[in-house]
Design an enzyme around this catalytic site. Sequence first.
Site, short mmCIF file in Angstrom:
data_model
loop_
_atom_site.label_atom_id
_atom_site.label_comp_id
_atom_site.label_asym_id
_atom_site.label_seq_id
_atom_site.Cartn_x
_atom_site.Cartn_y
_atom_site.Cartn_z
N ARG A 42 -5.65 -24.06 -35.96
CA ARG A 42 -6.31 -23.13 -34.85
C ARG A 42 -6.50 -23.89 -33.52
O ARG A 42 -7.61 -23.23 -33.07
CB ARG A 42 -7.55 -22.81 -35.77
CG ARG A 42 -8.56 -23.78 -36.02
CD ARG A 42 -9.79 -23.30 -37.00
NE ARG A 42 -10.02 -22.09 -36.50
CZ ARG A 42 -10.67 -21.22 -37.57
NH1 ARG A 42 -10.82 -21.59 -38.67
NH2 ARG A 42 -11.18 -19.92 -37.20
N ASP B 25 -7.61 -15.33 -39.21
CA ASP B 25 -6.89 -15.08 -40.48
C ASP B 25 -6.18 -13.70 -40.56
O ASP B 25 -5.62 -13.07 -41.49
CB ASP B 25 -8.01 -15.05 -41.53
CG ASP B 25 -8.47 -16.30 -41.84
OD1 ASP B 25 -7.70 -17.34 -41.84
OD2 ASP B 25 -9.91 -16.61 -42.24
#
Lengths: 342, 342, 342, 342
Positions: free
Chosen positions: B275, B128
């Site tokens: 991811r 993030d």
Amino acid sequence: MRVGVLTGGGDCPGLNAVIRGIVRKGVQEYGYDFVGFRDGWRGPLDGDVTRLDIPAVRGILPRGGTILGSSRTNPFQHEGGITRIKENLAKQEVEALVVIGGEDTLGVAARLSDDYGVPCVGVPKTIDNDLSATDYTFGFDTAVGIATEAIDRLHTTAESHMRVLVVEVMGRHTGWIALHSGLAGGANVILIPEQRFDVDQVCAWVTSRFKASYAPIVVVAEGAVPKDGDMVLKDETLDSYGHVRLSGVGEWLAKEIERRTGKEARTTVLGHVQRGGTPSAFDRWLATRFGLHAVDCVRDGDFGTMVALRGTHIVRVPIAEATARLKTVDPALYEEVEVFFG
Amino acid sequence: MRVGVLTGGGDCPGLNAVIRGIVRKGVQEYGYDFVGFRDGWRGPLDGDVTRLDIPAVRGILPRGGTILGSSRTNPFQHEGGITRIKENLAKQEVEALVVIGGEDTLGVAARLSDDYGVPCVGVPKTIDNDLSATDYTFGFDTAVGIATEAIDRLHTTAESHMRVLVVEVMGRHTGWIALHSGLAGGANVILIPEQRFDVDQVCAWVTSRFKASYAPIVVVAEGAVPKDGDMVLKDETLDSYGHVRLSGVGEWLAKEIERRTGKEARTTVLGHVQRGGTPSAFDRWLATRFGLHAVDCVRDGDFGTMVALRGTHIVRVPIAEATARLKTVDPALYEEVEVFFG
Amino acid sequence: MRVGVLTGGGDCPGLNAVIRGIVRKGVQEYGYDFVGFRDGWRGPLDGDVTRLDIPAVRGILPRGGTILGSSRTNPFQHEGGITRIKENLAKQEVEALVVIGGEDTLGVAARLSDDYGVPCVGVPKTIDNDLSATDYTFGFDTAVGIATEAIDRLHTTAESHMRVLVVEVMGRHTGWIALHSGLAGGANVILIPEQRFDVDQVCAWVTSRFKASYAPIVVVAEGAVPKDGDMVLKDETLDSYGHVRLSGVGEWLAKEIERRTGKEARTTVLGHVQRGGTPSAFDRWLATRFGLHAVDCVRDGDFGTMVALRGTHIVRVPIAEATARLKTVDPALYEEVEVFFG
Amino acid sequence: MRVGVLTGGGDCPGLNAVIRGIVRKGVQEYGYDFVGFRDGWRGPLDGDVTRLDIPAVRGILPRGGTILGSSRTNPFQHEGGITRIKENLAKQEVEALVVIGGEDTLGVAARLSDDYGVPCVGVPKTIDNDLSATDYTFGFDTAVGIATEAIDRLHTTAESHMRVLVVEVMGRHTGWIALHSGLAGGANVILIPEQRFDVDQVCAWVTSRFKASYAPIVVVAEGAVPKDGDMVLKDETLDSYGHVRLSGVGEWLAKEIERRTGKEARTTVLGHVQRGGTPSAFDRWLATRFGLHAVDCVRDGDFGTMVALRGTHIVRVPIAEATARLKTVDPALYEEVEVFFG
């Protein structure tokens, strides 16, 4: 207020993103009017302009190349060039210029701004990432990504066969693309223009690699040159920096490795593939922000300056200073990466 | 000297590149021995180790995930956890730990190092990008690249059809992925957790976009929440930060847009695709350098510190300080990007 | 029943997918046992085997290369080679062989099966797609995809600059990769080994292209050769097919174009990048189905046959017949594509 | 001779390649003139035309979407629709129509050609690949590639975490995209609309997968439906085929798996990402050849026919027959793939 925009020098992914950033912010927030000059400095020299409004920049963000065209024209090498530029700017009622380009293109902007009263703002552009004033230039991340993907693909071939794979990447004077893509791709040897290479050392790495695991991958910047004793090729010449220039150092090196180690070697020459096509997300982000901040410089009347990246911030630096020195690979950084050689 | 390595928390492209960097430099330059602890803090807690030498890290650079496994185990929540860890480190003759992880995993490292005399070096990891001590964290560039490519593809659909396209991207507490991919992808609306969004404003942008050109693309971070009056969904709950959590804000927003504007809206939820898989060249470069510098911290006996990126340099910061504050999107930066909305 | 598997000849994305298909179906549905022979025919010749069970094929589907290794070893060129193979198969209790390879590797399988009673099933493998018995071979789609992506990237450079861009792609004897990638990439000239090219005609296309729009992209197969009058290069030699072979026809052609048209020309040589890395979805589908059907041939005792693609069906053909004739580009197909030249 | 071209129905990568193929060959070889009708059948209905010459098709080959726009307009549902079309064709002096579209769009072409004397040639277009007359339709390979890449990325997350990953892909009525991408991506369960799935069976595969290795990946076509006993969701409805329709079967299935196995499950919904963006090399090849052959049909006066792929050949079939039957996944093919489940 009417602002002119031009792009000069070699192709670089992200040029259109800069142009779009300038125009979107300039029109929407500051109410500016824009004029695009065609083909770098040739545009203002010849008064060759093109429409540059919101519809003109629609959909260009992901596109490589430049909608304004480019050239290596230098107005200082044209009789009365500066006068013609000033006349053409006046005729178009252009009160400021945003100049997107490399060392040469920006060098003109610096002189025009500092010595001739033409209000210029610079945006740095070099795929080689060799400008000292900024952490990164746009286009570089895209080029590194393309070269890395090519190296990735070569690994499976290297695993299956007993061949040396030589990849020649861009970088005439600096080894940034070679260093970053070589590291990211897990190359076994990386050769850069900043340090003359020793073919015997390269062969030693190649040989030790064959022993440790599978076939070696050698990444060589197009501007890398061998040490004196290694210069056995006939077509070498001196380039403008006084360096020995080999045409096709990748091919040459592959042949030398074959000759000295007895292992087959194959070459990949990526060439212009590295500077074409859609920019990476990083380059779009950087280029767009350069555009947004360049138009802020215009609004602030901050001429003779260039936007640059420092960390995650866009800063302003004097163009003249910014283009004065080439950013070469720090020997300490090269040494850091050498742990992966062989 | 024997050094332990562990990876904790969520998946993140680049973890293997860090591990490889640590081991290659540690073994080749400093003659260290390495032990891998499995599944984050569960490894030292249970004494679960795995071989970690040069052959073990061969070929892992381009691979996503982590060869060491991961978990969210917190030894402070286990009775006698710290004692068990110290015993297991002693048993393995491990004299230092390199801990790769996010806020939680590093928080444990900070306490162990500062309060319990366990010599830890930290490597920050969060897809993030929300750690204040470092310019970027690895994995983030990969995630932004994947989201951008998805948005790119939606543009041609948007051109051909009259539908609103909503893309939900990662970002529970911060909007970095939404902001970067939304800007790079040329989205028409970007919604982030840092600023509650107004559905009517979103609909206004959507409607104006239809007038200006083709269909709008709305990028929404998974943690973005509407303003109070807009919370008409039944399954909202409060998350640990006291924020209203909507399960599937993308789907919810698409339905609201349909209801309020009468335009069809479709959703893409990228989820874990962001991811997984091979890290980008940028992330491999950053992660590798983090690994190389972390092992230098060990050599220097510089414990309780964490490596971080500042510009193009790797620096060291105290872990405790580095993990204390979330790096949220600066309102000024969000405003800078708003010029592209609508 | 125990079955041996080997892969021979050059690297090709999809080899691992075939192996996985064979083993998964053979073990799970037919209860077979598998033995992998290393490095093509060298494996059975030297009795060099490797474990080949379900865990051994886990995760290999997306990986390029071959977990079994490869070579160009021909047992018929080894004194007593066939006897040694039969002894080694007996020693390993191998009752059937699945042979994955090109013309040479399969040629051995055909003779072993037809003349020496060694039960072989063939799976065709050639990145060049030049096998007449099958619509497509795996690896070809991946190579075409990589070359097409490179050509795509060159278009933006071509738009911005006035340079001829020459791309050399694989294809010693046939022009399938050049034809498909050239068409898919929107090349302006495509040169294939099946038809000697006329440099003056190439230069005429190049020149007309500059007039019509932007710079031309010339795709040339590595095995393409100029007409007699054009052979001005010193290092030409005759290859085993009696063709004139130019080392680096791409570089050579670029220089000739520069010399004859006065336009700058740059070369990209993709080389082994085209045959490495992860296979495309199409190639994984095809390769997996080839594997599944090859093991069905074993179950049916259908030896001396090879699997092949016809439309969307996998069929069986005699190996000997299948490898007898090279599938060259039909002149009518080349003519169909010529509408895009110039 | 003047020829009209239109594109109808949903977005599909390759539409522009077809248009370019038609125009390049039609103009250069047959001297035809072209008119583009906008937005599918709405174009000839409203007399809405656009320029369609060589410059208009320049650079469109790699671009997704359609430069002609599209719609689902059906002239038979408009009072006097056919008369208006005939009048508009006459007004534009259009003597033949090339119609690019799916079942509905081509169904109109068949009736116009067979019953109303409007000379039409059809080009099949469906991203779902569910047309029985052709081996493949363009766009399908691109969609499969995008879905496969997403599944690839999920594998590393699956390796590192203990979560079930559900991927919902396109396919309302047929499971071709799910089957091809699921196989190519190495999914552990593939669910298609042709066969109602048993949630308990899915959970059994999921559970066995966790035991064998790492976390399972479940690919589910958007149109897949559970068996009767499994229909516990409230928002199911019957679609126009009488099937139970679940809104968001991916989300629903993830929740059911969590409920029944106790394992966390996460969903990725690729949505329109699968049908946007640049076409794959295969799709560009196929689409271009469809275009070239469609214009040959016009030249031959072969109306009421549609081009189709059989093996590597482009053939002609009657439109009416070609669109009569949906090509569903053969149960034998699904069974072939089931060897990889669990």
